[in-house]
Write a protein that holds these residues in place. Structure first.
Motif, PDB file in Angstrom:
ATOM      1  N   UNK A   1       4.697  -6.699   9.246  1.00 31.66           N
ATOM      2  CA  UNK A   1       4.755  -8.143   9.030  1.00 31.66           C
ATOM      3  C   UNK A   1       5.426  -8.590   7.755  1.00 31.66           C
ATOM      4  N   UNK A   2       5.794  -7.670   6.886  1.00 36.98           N
ATOM      5  CA  UNK A   2       6.434  -8.014   5.616  1.00 36.98           C
ATOM      6  C   UNK A   2       7.931  -7.737   5.705  1.00 36.98           C
TER       7      UNK A   2
ATOM      8  N   UNK B   1       8.357   4.369   7.243  1.00 38.05           N
ATOM      9  CA  UNK B   1       7.869   3.542   8.351  1.00 38.05           C
ATOM     10  C   UNK B   1       6.913   4.281   9.281  1.00 38.05           C
ATOM     11  N   UNK B   2       6.644   5.555   8.985  1.00 41.65           N
ATOM     12  CA  UNK B   2       5.736   6.327   9.816  1.00 41.65           C
ATOM     13  C   UNK B   2       4.356   5.672   9.839  1.00 41.65           C
ATOM     14  N   UNK B   3       3.834   5.439  11.040  1.00 41.40           N
ATOM     15  CA  UNK B   3       2.508   4.857  11.204  1.00 41.40           C
ATOM     16  C   UNK B   3       2.456   3.354  10.988  1.00 41.40           C
ATOM     17  N   UNK B   4       3.612   2.720  10.827  1.00 43.24           N
ATOM     18  CA  UNK B   4       3.657   1.281  10.604  1.00 43.24           C
ATOM     19  C   UNK B   4       4.428   0.596  11.724  1.00 43.24           C
ATOM     20  N   UNK B   5       4.165  -0.685  11.913  1.00 44.50           N
ATOM     21  CA  UNK B   5       4.842  -1.473  12.947  1.00 44.50           C
ATOM     22  C   UNK B   5       6.154  -2.033  12.393  1.00 44.50           C
ATOM     23  N   UNK B   6       7.251  -1.696  13.043  1.00 41.90           N
ATOM     24  CA  UNK B   6       8.565  -2.234  12.702  1.00 41.90           C
ATOM     25  C   UNK B   6       8.878  -3.343  13.704  1.00 41.90           C
ATOM     26  N   UNK B   7       9.281  -4.495  13.191  1.00 42.08           N
ATOM     27  CA  UNK B   7       9.722  -5.585  14.063  1.00 42.08           C
ATOM     28  C   UNK B   7      11.158  -5.919  13.700  1.00 42.08           C
ATOM     29  N   UNK B   8      11.997  -5.981  14.718  1.00 46.52           N
ATOM     30  CA  UNK B   8      13.399  -6.346  14.537  1.00 46.52           C
ATOM     31  C   UNK B   8      13.616  -7.740  15.122  1.00 46.52           C
TER      32      UNK B   8
END
Length: 150
Positions: free
Chosen positions: A56-57, A69-76
């Motif tokens: 979200x950041x 980014x391992x284990x985190x949500x990436x949004x494009x």
């Protein structure tokens, strides 16, 4: 580059890649996953064209490695759900050449998610570092203000 298995959670989907953990996530998104909405601009994190969300950041995809980014949500931009903001973007005729638009929208959406009614100063601070060669800054600011009021 030594490669290893990297797992990414992008726009709610899981991707397993054979890639160097030091690879910028920008290249993994564009070249390995095929999500080309995130653009390469300067490669130094200065222009904002590669802005994505990490949990979200807003972060610069050209400076963020796969290991970060391992284990985190990436949004494009392809996964961005900001209908009010996108509608105001069109209403205010923000896009011209379009190259910076994904990064601009990602930064603006992160601002509105954290600060639903931002002041003019907060908008300016959130959008600094997002360069628009076409100079649509007044329209960008107006679209963000209108989205915050919608």
């Amino acid at each position: 580059m030594p490669s290893s298995t990297q797992t990414l959670l992008v726009n709610g989907r899981k991707f397993t890649l054979d890639a160097d953990p030091k690879m910028p996530v920008l290249w993994a998104l564009r070249d390995l996953i095929g999500l080309t909405g995130t653009k390469f601009g300067c490669g130094a994190g200065l222009c904002g064209a590669c802005t994505i969300h990490l949990d979200g950041k807003p972060v610069r995809g050209c400076l963020t490695s796969l290991s970060q980014v391992q284990g985190k949500q990436v949004t494009t931009i392809e996964g961005l759900e900001a209908d009010k903001l996108k509608a105001q973007w069109l209403e205010h005729n923000v896009p011209q050449c379009g190259y910076c638009q994904a990064g601009q929208l990602m930064s603006a959406a992160a601002l509105l998610a954290s600060t639903p009614k931002p002041s003019e100063q907060q908008i300016n601070e959130a959008m600094v570092g997002n360069i628009c060669r076409c100079g649509t800054y007044p329209r960008i600011k107006a679209a963000i203000q209108a989205a915050s009021e919608a």
